[in-house]
Design a protein around this motif. Structure first.
Motif, short mmCIF file in Angstrom:
data_model
loop_
_atom_site.label_atom_id
_atom_site.label_comp_id
_atom_site.label_asym_id
_atom_site.label_seq_id
_atom_site.Cartn_x
_atom_site.Cartn_y
_atom_site.Cartn_z
N ASN A 315 -13.01 -0.34 1.93
CA ASN A 315 -14.12 -1.66 2.05
C ASN A 315 -13.82 -2.15 3.15
OD1 ASN A 315 -15.05 -0.82 -0.58
ND2 ASN A 315 -13.78 -2.27 -1.68
N LEU A 316 -12.77 -2.70 3.73
CA LEU A 316 -12.56 -3.50 5.01
C LEU A 316 -12.93 -2.64 6.27
CD1 LEU A 316 -11.62 -6.46 5.67
CD2 LEU A 316 -9.26 -5.63 5.82
N LEU A 317 -12.29 -1.44 6.20
CA LEU A 317 -12.45 -0.48 7.43
C LEU A 317 -14.01 0.00 7.62
CD1 LEU A 317 -9.02 0.90 7.27
CD2 LEU A 317 -9.59 -0.78 8.60
N ARG A 318 -14.36 0.45 6.46
CA ARG A 318 -15.57 1.22 6.71
C ARG A 318 -16.71 0.45 7.62
NH1 ARG A 318 -12.71 4.82 5.97
NH2 ARG A 318 -12.90 6.28 4.31
N PRO A 319 -17.27 -0.72 7.28
CA PRO A 319 -18.14 -1.22 8.06
C PRO A 319 -17.78 -1.20 9.98
CG PRO A 319 -17.65 -2.79 6.33
CD PRO A 319 -16.80 -1.70 6.42
N LEU A 320 -16.39 -1.54 10.07
CA LEU A 320 -16.06 -1.42 11.45
C LEU A 320 -15.92 -0.01 11.99
CD1 LEU A 320 -13.02 -3.95 11.05
CD2 LEU A 320 -15.02 -4.52 11.94
N GLU A 321 -15.74 1.06 11.06
CA GLU A 321 -15.80 2.36 11.76
C GLU A 321 -17.09 2.66 11.81
OE1 GLU A 321 -11.75 3.73 8.82
OE2 GLU A 321 -13.93 4.07 8.15
N ALA A 322 -17.98 2.23 11.05
CA ALA A 322 -19.52 2.56 11.22
C ALA A 322 -20.01 1.90 12.59
CB ALA A 322 -20.32 2.08 10.10
N GLU A 323 -19.55 0.73 13.18
CA GLU A 323 -19.96 0.20 14.35
C GLU A 323 -19.21 0.75 15.73
OE1 GLU A 323 -20.00 -4.26 14.53
OE2 GLU A 323 -19.83 -4.23 12.11
N GLY A 324 -18.18 1.69 15.08
CA GLY A 324 -17.47 2.23 16.11
C GLY A 324 -16.23 1.35 17.25
N ILE A 325 -16.10 0.34 16.06
CA ILE A 325 -15.03 -0.65 16.48
C ILE A 325 -13.71 0.18 16.34
CG2 ILE A 325 -13.89 -2.66 16.24
CD1 ILE A 325 -16.74 -3.95 15.71
N LEU A 326 -13.54 0.81 15.15
CA LEU A 326 -12.42 1.47 14.80
C LEU A 326 -12.57 3.06 14.59
CD1 LEU A 326 -10.81 -0.81 11.82
CD2 LEU A 326 -10.38 -0.64 14.36
N VAL A 327 -11.60 3.63 14.65
CA VAL A 327 -11.52 5.19 14.44
C VAL A 327 -11.56 5.45 12.86
CG1 VAL A 327 -10.50 7.45 14.67
CG2 VAL A 327 -10.47 5.62 16.64
N TYR A 328 -12.44 6.57 12.69
CA TYR A 328 -12.74 6.62 11.10
C TYR A 328 -11.37 7.21 10.53
CZ TYR A 328 -14.02 9.30 6.92
OH TYR A 328 -14.04 9.61 5.64
N ARG A 329 -10.90 7.02 9.47
CA ARG A 329 -10.03 7.62 8.83
C ARG A 329 -10.40 7.79 7.42
NH1 ARG A 329 -7.51 4.27 12.50
NH2 ARG A 329 -5.29 4.59 13.08
N SER A 330 -10.22 9.06 6.96
CA SER A 330 -10.60 9.53 5.64
C SER A 330 -9.72 9.00 4.58
CB SER A 330 -10.36 11.07 5.54
OG SER A 330 -9.13 11.47 5.45
N ARG A 331 -10.22 9.05 3.29
CA ARG A 331 -9.14 8.67 2.27
C ARG A 331 -7.99 9.16 2.28
NH1 ARG A 331 -10.41 5.66 -2.62
NH2 ARG A 331 -8.95 5.55 -4.25
N GLU A 332 -7.80 10.61 2.48
CA GLU A 332 -6.53 11.31 2.39
C GLU A 332 -5.61 10.83 3.44
OE1 GLU A 332 -9.84 12.38 2.36
OE2 GLU A 332 -9.72 13.16 0.38
N ARG A 333 -6.21 10.42 4.59
CA ARG A 333 -5.44 9.95 5.79
C ARG A 333 -4.90 8.58 5.44
NH1 ARG A 333 -6.95 8.90 12.35
NH2 ARG A 333 -4.79 8.19 12.69
N LEU A 334 -5.64 7.77 4.93
CA LEU A 334 -5.20 6.38 4.44
C LEU A 334 -4.10 6.63 3.43
CD1 LEU A 334 -8.33 4.41 4.29
CD2 LEU A 334 -6.68 4.03 5.91
N GLU A 335 -4.24 7.42 2.41
CA GLU A 335 -3.22 7.59 1.53
C GLU A 335 -1.91 8.27 1.94
OE1 GLU A 335 -4.84 10.32 -1.50
OE2 GLU A 335 -6.05 8.60 -2.42
N SER A 336 -2.16 9.04 3.04
CA SER A 336 -0.96 9.54 3.48
C SER A 336 -0.09 8.40 4.49
CB SER A 336 -1.00 10.68 4.29
OG SER A 336 -1.72 10.56 5.49
N GLU A 337 -0.94 7.67 5.02
CA GLU A 337 -0.25 6.62 6.01
C GLU A 337 -0.15 5.34 5.51
OE1 GLU A 337 -2.67 6.72 9.43
OE2 GLU A 337 -2.16 8.71 10.10
N ILE A 338 -0.07 5.34 4.11
CA ILE A 338 -0.35 3.99 3.58
C ILE A 338 0.74 2.98 3.88
CG2 ILE A 338 0.65 4.48 1.38
CD1 ILE A 338 -2.11 2.11 1.95
N GLU A 339 2.10 3.55 4.21
CA GLU A 339 3.36 2.72 4.32
C GLU A 339 3.35 2.18 5.53
OE1 GLU A 339 6.62 5.02 3.68
OE2 GLU A 339 6.47 5.23 1.37
N GLN A 340 2.42 2.38 6.64
CA GLN A 340 2.35 1.90 7.89
C GLN A 340 1.48 0.76 7.96
OE1 GLN A 340 4.22 3.77 9.97
NE2 GLN A 340 4.30 5.58 8.84
#
Length: 450
Positions: A315-340
């Protein structure tokens, strides 16, 4: 040799200019604020105390309102020894007999005169030249008997009943430094021997001071790995208080005072060393400081993310990803990198997040990491939460032995520069990160040494 000397001098001057420029935000933030600074009798006797006085004079010249609270334990002990008088202790508190009171008063009076004399210095070519400081001391603290505890009469040992904050505020508004000691007076005219740490704590609370600063023998609190703890919440102090209760009761007193002050409205309490030249300035005018700061707000809600946070992160990242401010991360990638990821949460809502990715480095490369996905809920973007989580990750990186941080950004360069990052190039990235650089996105690279 002359060239090397010139280059060294220029480098030193540049470091000074860099530090002075970066201290400007703190100078502005501290102006007209009220600080209570407490130091014990041993600090007054230490060779570094004259430097502390110079730094106190500098704080005064910068418009900071100062209340100094001094202790006198070592001087009282010396006076008692000279007079052949013994005073027992119970629970690390002196039982002040009438016979010993003159030793207490002589010690306190002597220290007061010494501090007033040091703050009156004005020799040319000295840091005090032209300072012209008026120091005010008086019967600001009203005391009451400590009474009978565990069947023991503490006689003329007392505790703080109240502090004349109105009178102190008047003197502070007139640009005076107020000096308090470990004594208080009753309405019947009696003098009571008080604990200086309790005088400082009560004064800070009743004055609603912006900071309470304890100058002790040690630099601050350390964790189980022997590393200095830059920040700690008041509810985390109980274990430290118990740890020092018998081995070093003076530190335990400071920590108990820090906890009480933090829980009663003093937003920042600092523990620094009186033996370290410049500790006061470094603690107040640099980001990392020189000791330990107790606060009930800064890191309390910052934590490592868990798998349950993935929905809130999206919810926090999607609006920024839509604007091109952040690189898109899929749910699966977020789950695998959650400890970071680390997050700031309040009432189940993720208010801010950021990620720390260690970068694989070769033997001849500096151990590095990348900070990414710094995001704050739009409602809270003026609340300093971005800075909180960034500082949290910087401390985490230090604990992992990371020596250098990188960020890659397309829109928020100025924000990172304001937080100590410097412009760099793709070539400055470790080889493993260079290989993954997206030239189509053309992000700016910034780095920061830890």
């Amino acid at each position: 040799m002359q060239t090397n000397s010139s280059e060294t001098s220029q480098s030193t001057n540049l470091q000074y200019v860099h530090w002075f420029r970066h201290s400007a935000p703190y100078i502005n933030a501290h102006r007209n604020k009220t600080f209570v600074i407490m130091f014990d009798g041993e600090a007054v006797q230490h060779e570094n105390f004259q430097h502390i006085i110079h730094d106190i004079a500098l704080l005064h010249s910068l418009g900071i309102r100062l209340i100094l609270v001094h202790g006198a334990r070592s001087q009282i002990n010396q006076n008692l020894k000279t007079s052949g008088i013994q005073t027992p202790f119970h629970n690390h508190r002196r039982i002040t007999t009438r016979e010993s009171l003159s030793c207490v008063m002589n010690a306190v009076g002597s220290i007061r005169l010494q501090i007033e004399a040091l703050l009156s210095m004005g020799l040319a070519n000295s840091p005090m030249y032209g300072a012209r400081i008026d120091v005010i001391s008086g019967n600001f603290v009203t005391a009451k008997p400590y009474g009978i505890r565990d069947g023991i009469d503490f006689q003329l040992t007392g505790e703080v009943r109240t502090v004349d904050t109105d009178a102190i505020q008047r003197h502070l508004k007139n640009h005076n430094i107020v000096l308090l000691g470990p004594t208080g007076y009753s309405s019947t005219g009696e003098v009571f021997n008080l604990v200086a740490e309790e005088v400082a704590t009560n004064t800070a609370i009743l004055l609603k001071a912006d900071k309470l600063i304890f100058l002790g023998k040690q630099q601050g609190l350390v964790n189980e790995f022997g590393q200095l703890q830059r920040e700690i919440a008041p509810h985390q102090l109980d274990r430290q208080i118990l740890q020092y209760q018998d081995s070093n009761p003076d530190i335990a007193l400071q920590l108990r005072g820090a906890k009480n002050a933090s829980l009663q409205g003093v937003h920042r309490v600092h523990l620094i060393s009186y033996t370290y030249d410049g500790a006061l300035l470094e603690e107040l005018f640099t980001r990392d400081g020189a000791g330990t700061m107790m606060t009930d707000a800064h890191y309390e809600d910052v934590r490592t993310a868990t798998i349950q946070d993935v929905g809130g992160l999206m919810n926090l990242l999607r609006p920024l990803e839509a604007e091109g401010i952040l690189v898109y991360r899929s749910r699966e990638r977020l789950e695998s990198e959650i400890e970071q990821f680390s997050v700031i949460e309040r009432d189940g809502m993720i208010l801010a997040c950021a990620a720390l990715y260690p970068i694989p480095t070769s033997a001849n490369e500096i151990k590095s990491a990348e900070i990414a996905c710094v995001a704050v809920d739009p409602t809270y973007r003026k609340s300093n939460r971005g800075s909180q989580i960034l500082h949290y990750l910087e401390d985490k990186a230090k604990s992992l032995g990371i020596q250098q941080l990188f960020v890659l950004t397309t829109r928020t360069a100025h924000w990172f520069v304001e937080h100590g990052f410097e412009a760099a190039s793709v070539d400055d990235l470790p080889n493993a990160r260079q290989a993954l650089y997206n030239y189509q996105r053309n992000s700016l690279v910034f780095k920061k040494s830890l």
